[in-house]
Motif scaffolding. Structure first.
Motif, PDB file in Angstrom:
ATOM      1  N   ASP A   8       0.772  -1.138  -0.034  1.00 11.06           N
ATOM      2  CA  ASP A   8      -0.010   0.202   0.030  1.00 11.06           C
ATOM      3  C   ASP A   8       0.812   1.295   0.083  1.00 11.06           C
ATOM      4  O   ASP A   8       0.375   2.256  -0.799  1.00 11.06           O
ATOM      5  N   LYS A   9       1.812   1.119   0.875  1.00  9.59           N
ATOM      6  CA  LYS A   9       2.870   2.298   0.835  1.00  9.59           C
ATOM      7  C   LYS A   9       3.500   2.505  -0.434  1.00  9.59           C
ATOM      8  O   LYS A   9       3.598   3.704  -1.022  1.00  9.59           O
ATOM      9  N   ALA A  10       3.761   1.412  -1.246  1.00 11.32           N
ATOM     10  CA  ALA A  10       4.557   1.734  -2.411  1.00 11.32           C
ATOM     11  C   ALA A  10       3.669   2.255  -3.568  1.00 11.32           C
ATOM     12  O   ALA A  10       4.004   2.852  -4.303  1.00 11.32           O
ATOM     13  N   ASP A  11       2.328   1.772  -3.509  1.00 11.34           N
ATOM     14  CA  ASP A  11       1.450   2.189  -4.498  1.00 11.34           C
ATOM     15  C   ASP A  11       1.179   3.538  -3.993  1.00 11.34           C
ATOM     16  O   ASP A  11       0.918   4.346  -5.050  1.00 11.34           O
ATOM     17  N   LYS A  12       1.002   4.109  -2.937  1.00 14.10           N
ATOM     18  CA  LYS A  12       0.882   5.655  -2.715  1.00 14.10           C
ATOM     19  C   LYS A  12       2.002   6.200  -3.120  1.00 14.10           C
ATOM     20  O   LYS A  12       1.947   7.485  -3.838  1.00 14.10           O
ATOM     21  N   ALA A  13       3.305   5.891  -2.954  1.00  5.56           N
ATOM     22  CA  ALA A  13       4.425   6.588  -3.325  1.00  5.56           C
ATOM     23  C   ALA A  13       4.479   6.673  -4.815  1.00  5.56           C
ATOM     24  O   ALA A  13       4.908   7.716  -5.606  1.00  5.56           O
ATOM     25  N   ASP A  14       4.136   5.519  -5.478  1.00  8.25           N
ATOM     26  CA  ASP A  14       4.092   5.568  -7.056  1.00  8.25           C
ATOM     27  C   ASP A  14       3.091   6.590  -7.497  1.00  8.25           C
ATOM     28  O   ASP A  14       3.216   7.010  -8.692  1.00  8.25           O
ATOM     29  N   VAL A  92      12.299   8.198  -1.065  1.00 15.43           N
ATOM     30  CA  VAL A  92      11.715   6.742  -0.872  1.00 15.43           C
ATOM     31  C   VAL A  92      12.730   5.559  -0.784  1.00 15.43           C
ATOM     32  O   VAL A  92      12.365   4.860  -0.181  1.00 15.43           O
ATOM     33  N   GLY A  93      13.932   5.862  -1.349  1.00 17.87           N
ATOM     34  CA  GLY A  93      14.829   4.869  -1.208  1.00 17.87           C
ATOM     35  C   GLY A  93      14.753   3.893  -2.314  1.00 17.87           C
ATOM     36  O   GLY A  93      15.524   2.950  -2.548  1.00 17.87           O
ATOM     37  N   ARG A  94      13.967   4.277  -3.350  1.00 20.50           N
ATOM     38  CA  ARG A  94      13.976   3.248  -4.695  1.00 20.50           C
ATOM     39  C   ARG A  94      13.424   4.220  -5.743  1.00 20.50           C
ATOM     40  O   ARG A  94      12.811   5.226  -5.635  1.00 20.50           O
ATOM     41  N   LEU A  95      13.567   3.630  -6.953  1.00 23.13           N
ATOM     42  CA  LEU A  95      12.926   4.323  -8.314  1.00 23.13           C
ATOM     43  C   LEU A  95      11.364   3.879  -8.324  1.00 23.13           C
ATOM     44  O   LEU A  95      10.902   2.864  -7.764  1.00 23.13           O
ATOM     45  N   PRO A  96      10.793   4.867  -8.773  1.00 20.06           N
ATOM     46  CA  PRO A  96       9.348   4.570  -8.824  1.00 20.06           C
ATOM     47  C   PRO A  96       9.080   3.170 -10.067  1.00 20.06           C
ATOM     48  O   PRO A  96      10.014   3.156 -10.554  1.00 20.06           O
ATOM     49  N   LYS A  97       8.018   2.419  -9.843  1.00 15.65           N
ATOM     50  CA  LYS A  97       7.797   1.289 -10.499  1.00 15.65           C
ATOM     51  C   LYS A  97       7.972   1.747 -12.049  1.00 15.65           C
ATOM     52  O   LYS A  97       8.330   0.828 -13.029  1.00 15.65           O
ATOM     53  N   GLN A  98       7.478   2.782 -12.399  1.00 14.23           N
ATOM     54  CA  GLN A  98       7.581   3.069 -13.902  1.00 14.23           C
ATOM     55  C   GLN A  98       9.049   3.372 -14.421  1.00 14.23           C
ATOM     56  O   GLN A  98       9.044   3.277 -15.716  1.00 14.23           O
ATOM     57  N   LEU A  99       9.769   3.496 -13.413  1.00 19.83           N
ATOM     58  CA  LEU A  99      11.356   3.798 -13.917  1.00 19.83           C
ATOM     59  C   LEU A  99      12.298   2.608 -13.925  1.00 19.83           C
ATOM     60  O   LEU A  99      13.473   2.706 -14.150  1.00 19.83           O
ATOM     61  N   GLU A 100      11.775   1.724 -13.131  1.00 21.88           N
ATOM     62  CA  GLU A 100      12.471   0.245 -12.925  1.00 21.88           C
ATOM     63  C   GLU A 100      12.747  -0.345 -14.079  1.00 21.88           C
ATOM     64  O   GLU A 100      12.277  -0.327 -15.051  1.00 21.88           O
ATOM     65  N   LYS A 101      14.122  -1.083 -14.075  1.00 15.16           N
ATOM     66  CA  LYS A 101      14.472  -1.477 -15.256  1.00 15.16           C
ATOM     67  C   LYS A 101      13.773  -2.923 -15.518  1.00 15.16           C
ATOM     68  O   LYS A 101      13.370  -3.595 -14.629  1.00 15.16           O
ATOM     69  N   ASP A 102      13.493  -3.242 -16.667  1.00 17.54           N
ATOM     70  CA  ASP A 102      12.771  -4.323 -17.304  1.00 17.54           C
ATOM     71  C   ASP A 102      13.950  -5.641 -16.966  1.00 17.54           C
ATOM     72  O   ASP A 102      14.933  -5.632 -17.206  1.00 17.54           O
TER      73      ASP A 102
END
Length: 104
Positions: A8-14, A92-102
């Motif tokens: 849930d926190k990851a979804d809010k951060a994204d 946040v400590g990580r890239l957003p999901k939209q920018l993560e490498k495939d």
């Protein structure tokens, strides 16, 4: 009351990232367009074409204005969004999901 899960926190951060990317992109586009318009007027003595597709606009002006704005605005948006992504990573400590490498 249920506690927020990590997902849930990851979804809010994204969702926050999506807003950050949108706002930074729009801001960069507006600022860049203002700078380009001012430069165009200073160099040509005329306002830039409001609608380059208008047949009354000289073709060379339409092409030059479209190329200048397209390339410059795209670069400005990219740089603004990269800065926003760096801020997001620091927060946040990580890239957003939209920018993560495939993973392929």
């Amino acid at each position: 009351m249920s506690k927020s899960t990590k997902a849930d926190k990851a979804d809010k951060a994204d969702k926050v990232w999506a807003i950050m990317a949108l706002v930074s992109g729009i801001g960069a586009a507006k600022a860049t367009n203002k700078v380009l318009s001012t430069g165009w007027k200073a160099s040509t003595g005329r306002k830039p074409p409001a609608n380059p597709a208008d047949p009354d606009v000289r073709l060379v002006e339409a092409v030059l204005w479209s190329a200048a704005t397209g390339a410059t605005v795209a670069l400005a948006r990219m740089f603004a969004q990269r800065r926003a992504a760096n801020y997001y990573v620091k927060s946040v400590g990580r890239l957003p999901k939209q920018l993560e490498k495939d993973e392929s």
